[in-house]
Design a protein around this motif. Structure first.
Motif, PDB file in Angstrom:
ATOM      1  N   GLY A 150      -3.502 -58.273  35.780  1.00 33.68           N
ATOM      2  CA  GLY A 150      -2.676 -57.091  35.984  1.00 33.68           C
ATOM      3  C   GLY A 150      -2.134 -56.542  34.684  1.00 33.68           C
ATOM      4  O   GLY A 150      -2.105 -55.324  34.464  1.00 33.68           O
ATOM      5  N   ARG A 151      -1.661 -57.443  33.795  1.00 34.49           N
ATOM      6  CA  ARG A 151      -1.159 -56.982  32.503  1.00 34.49           C
ATOM      7  C   ARG A 151      -2.251 -56.307  31.683  1.00 34.49           C
ATOM      8  O   ARG A 151      -2.025 -55.281  31.033  1.00 34.49           O
ATOM      9  CB  ARG A 151      -0.574 -58.154  31.734  1.00 34.49           C
ATOM     10  N   GLY A 152      -3.435 -56.905  31.728  1.00 31.52           N
ATOM     11  CA  GLY A 152      -4.542 -56.295  30.984  1.00 31.52           C
ATOM     12  C   GLY A 152      -4.894 -54.916  31.523  1.00 31.52           C
ATOM     13  O   GLY A 152      -5.141 -53.976  30.765  1.00 31.52           O
ATOM     14  N   CYS A 153      -4.880 -54.781  32.855  1.00 31.02           N
ATOM     15  CA  CYS A 153      -5.186 -53.476  33.453  1.00 31.02           C
ATOM     16  C   CYS A 153      -4.127 -52.448  33.081  1.00 31.02           C
ATOM     17  O   CYS A 153      -4.437 -51.293  32.742  1.00 31.02           O
ATOM     18  CB  CYS A 153      -5.300 -53.610  34.972  1.00 31.02           C
ATOM     19  N   ARG A 170       8.216 -42.321  18.218  1.00 33.53           N
ATOM     20  CA  ARG A 170       7.901 -43.260  19.288  1.00 33.53           C
ATOM     21  C   ARG A 170       7.676 -42.488  20.588  1.00 33.53           C
ATOM     22  O   ARG A 170       8.388 -41.554  20.920  1.00 33.53           O
ATOM     23  CB  ARG A 170       9.056 -44.242  19.439  1.00 33.53           C
ATOM     24  N   ASN A 171       6.710 -42.933  21.307  1.00 36.41           N
ATOM     25  CA  ASN A 171       6.312 -42.321  22.578  1.00 36.41           C
ATOM     26  C   ASN A 171       5.863 -40.882  22.381  1.00 36.41           C
ATOM     27  O   ASN A 171       5.946 -40.058  23.289  1.00 36.41           O
ATOM     28  CB  ASN A 171       7.457 -42.353  23.589  1.00 36.41           C
ATOM     29  N   GLY A 172       5.338 -40.561  21.187  1.00 35.21           N
ATOM     30  CA  GLY A 172       4.799 -39.238  20.951  1.00 35.21           C
ATOM     31  C   GLY A 172       5.829 -38.169  20.748  1.00 35.21           C
ATOM     32  O   GLY A 172       5.508 -36.985  20.723  1.00 35.21           O
ATOM     33  N   LYS A 173       7.161 -38.515  20.624  1.00 41.54           N
ATOM     34  CA  LYS A 173       8.214 -37.526  20.454  1.00 41.54           C
ATOM     35  C   LYS A 173       8.689 -37.535  19.007  1.00 41.54           C
ATOM     36  O   LYS A 173       8.685 -38.568  18.343  1.00 41.54           O
ATOM     37  CB  LYS A 173       9.388 -37.823  21.373  1.00 41.54           C
ATOM     38  N   SER A 174       9.083 -36.389  18.568  1.00 40.06           N
ATOM     39  CA  SER A 174       9.595 -36.287  17.200  1.00 40.06           C
ATOM     40  C   SER A 174      10.997 -36.863  17.146  1.00 40.06           C
ATOM     41  O   SER A 174      11.811 -36.633  18.041  1.00 40.06           O
ATOM     42  CB  SER A 174       9.613 -34.822  16.759  1.00 40.06           C
ATOM     43  N   PRO A 175      11.277 -37.611  16.125  1.00 40.51           N
ATOM     44  CA  PRO A 175      12.631 -38.190  16.027  1.00 40.51           C
ATOM     45  C   PRO A 175      13.670 -37.105  15.798  1.00 40.51           C
ATOM     46  O   PRO A 175      13.474 -36.180  15.013  1.00 40.51           O
ATOM     47  CB  PRO A 175      12.523 -39.130  14.829  1.00 40.51           C
ATOM     48  N   ARG A 219      -2.381 -47.754  29.960  1.00 42.70           N
ATOM     49  CA  ARG A 219      -1.474 -47.136  29.000  1.00 42.70           C
ATOM     50  C   ARG A 219      -2.209 -46.662  27.751  1.00 42.70           C
ATOM     51  O   ARG A 219      -1.959 -45.567  27.231  1.00 42.70           O
ATOM     52  CB  ARG A 219      -0.389 -48.132  28.617  1.00 42.70           C
ATOM     53  N   ALA A 220      -3.127 -47.511  27.256  1.00 37.91           N
ATOM     54  CA  ALA A 220      -3.890 -47.114  26.063  1.00 37.91           C
ATOM     55  C   ALA A 220      -4.734 -45.880  26.343  1.00 37.91           C
ATOM     56  O   ALA A 220      -4.818 -44.956  25.526  1.00 37.91           O
ATOM     57  CB  ALA A 220      -4.773 -48.279  25.604  1.00 37.91           C
ATOM     58  N   PHE A 221      -5.342 -45.844  27.516  1.00 39.78           N
ATOM     59  CA  PHE A 221      -6.164 -44.684  27.876  1.00 39.78           C
ATOM     60  C   PHE A 221      -5.304 -43.440  28.001  1.00 39.78           C
ATOM     61  O   PHE A 221      -5.658 -42.360  27.526  1.00 39.78           O
ATOM     62  CB  PHE A 221      -6.900 -44.965  29.191  1.00 39.78           C
ATOM     63  N   ASN A 222      -4.137 -43.597  28.627  1.00 39.70           N
ATOM     64  CA  ASN A 222      -3.225 -42.468  28.785  1.00 39.70           C
ATOM     65  C   ASN A 222      -2.758 -41.965  27.422  1.00 39.70           C
ATOM     66  O   ASN A 222      -2.695 -40.749  27.165  1.00 39.70           O
ATOM     67  CB  ASN A 222      -2.045 -42.898  29.642  1.00 39.70           C
ATOM     68  N   HIS A 223      -2.410 -42.892  26.532  1.00 38.42           N
ATOM     69  CA  HIS A 223      -1.970 -42.499  25.198  1.00 38.42           C
ATOM     70  C   HIS A 223      -3.083 -41.790  24.434  1.00 38.42           C
ATOM     71  O   HIS A 223      -2.844 -40.775  23.745  1.00 38.42           O
ATOM     72  CB  HIS A 223      -1.500 -43.741  24.431  1.00 38.42           C
TER      73      HIS A 223
END
Length: 402
Positions: free
Chosen positions: A38-41, A73-78, A46-50
């Motif tokens: 489950g963790r691997g899936c 982080r998480n694709g947002k500008s600080p 998440r990697a695919f989504n990113h």
């Protein structure tokens, strides 16, 4: 213990406890595996989504739908909060801003430093003390539009190529299916045609096989002639008696063939259904000097020796000579066999027809009176039935002798 001295079997509680123990031991091994799976899936999702988000963001920046920012982080500008300390260009990070100075929430990085106002930079008032970095060149809006048009054209080309490939594959599949079905139909038609041709060949073989006839004796000849004379007398026509001779020309067989030929001629000419209805009777003569006409069985290549009007394909009559073509005698014609006329009937027809010329009749007079009616005997049936049915005997309008 039972009363008979045998031990009792295990109760249901013992079996249940054993099964639970087995399930627990299995669960101890399966549970970590399922957790890891489950963790691997989840990590893969998440990697695919990113990755998809990064791709879409890069495309959006390339097409000008989004400004180029340094993602945090998480694709947002600080974004720095107002109460957080901000290091100055020459000071430390712990230096606090002066009272009354507002700190704006400007994103960090290169773009943030470019977009920051002069009030935010303590050295902005004195440009000589500060080496200002040149701002990044602004990309014209037309460049973005060109990129968008190019991407749109490429996308349409890809969609058209995919659609064309799908259409080609479908057409190829349909064509192959139609080809296979057409081949199967052709094979079935060929089989049917083969079966029909086999049936036709079998039927033709039966039709071209003559029926053996007994040899005529003097007594049987006298009986046939007496019957023909009675028919001629009852017809009310002028009674006429003819004598005929039989001969052959070319290689048509031996004496047995000639004997069979003469027997069929005698039976045909004196049949009550034939020319005796017109008042004519016929007798065979072995003396050629006392014959009213001679009936020949001729080799096809010698038919023209009797007259140039004769052909090597059909029978003919020249003066007092009635010539029967050997090919027609032994094989009739495909047309007559095709309508079901046997070789026996064809032989009767060709004898009556050619002798009818000797009695004064001409070809095709009369011709077929109505569809499916019996064809007149003097009609050239071997060439065309003209809608009539084959007939080997003279019809009522033909019962005359010239």
């Amino acid at each position: 213990m039972k009363r008979n001295g045998r031990p009792n079997r295990h109760s249901r509680g013992v079996y249940r406890s054993q099964s639970r123990a087995v399930l627990r031991s299995v669960a101890q091994y399966v549970r970590p595996f399922l957790r890891a799976l489950g963790r691997g899936c989840l990590a893969a999702i998440r990697a695919f989504n990113h990755g998809v988000r990064c791709v879409f963001m890069a495309v959006a920046v390339f097409l000008g739908f989004r400004d180029a920012e340094k993602p945090g982080r998480n694709g947002k500008s600080p974004v720095r909060r107002p109460h957080e300390s901000q290091p100055s260009r020459h000071g430390s990070a712990d230096t606090k801003p002066a009272k009354g100075t507002a700190v704006s929430d400007i994103p960090g990085g290169f773009i943030g430093s470019v977009l920051a106002s002069d009030a935010d930079d303590p050295q902005a008032a004195n440009p000589s003390r500060r080496h200002r970095k040149s701002a990044a060149p602004k990309i014209p809006q037309t460049v973005y539009w060109v990129r968008r048009i190019v991407v749109l054209v490429v996308a349409l080309a890809v969609i058209a190529a995919v659609a064309f490939g799908v259409k080609t594959a479908i057409s190829h599949t349909v064509a192959s299916h139609q080809a296979s079905s057409s081949q199967s139909v052709k094979k079935s038609k060929a089989k049917r045609h083969t079966k029909k041709s086999d049936k036709r060949k079998a039927l033709t073989a039966d039709l071209t096989k003559p029926t053996p006839q007994p040899v005529l004796t003097d007594q049987s000849r006298a009986a046939l002639l007496a019957q023909a004379q009675a028919t001629a007398s009852a017809s009310g026509k002028l009674a006429r008696h003819y004598s005929y001779c039989v001969s052959t020309k070319g290689n048509v067989g031996g004496s047995d063939v000639q004997q069979e030929f003469e027997n069929i001629i005698f039976r045909t000419l004196n049949d009550p259904r034939g020319w005796p209805r017109a008042g004519a009777t016929f007798a065979y003569s072995a003396d050629s000097s006392h014959c009213d006409f001679v009936i020949y069985l001729s080799q096809p290549s010698l038919m023209t020796t009797f007259s140039g009007n004769c052909s090597d394909e059909y029978s003919c009559r020249v003066g007092n000579n009635v010539i029967i073509n050997e090919d027609r005698w032994n094989g009739a014609t495909p047309q007559m066999l095709g309508v079901g006329m046997s070789i026996d009937r064809y032989r009767i027809m060709v004898i009556n027809h050619e002798v009818g010329h000797r009695l004064g009749h001409i070809d095709n007079d009369p011709s077929c009176p109505a569809p499916n009616a019996p064809a007149p005997l003097m009609q050239e049936q071997s060439m065309s039935l003209r809608g009539c049915k084959p007939n080997e005997w003279p019809t009522d309008p033909e019962l005359w002798i010239k």
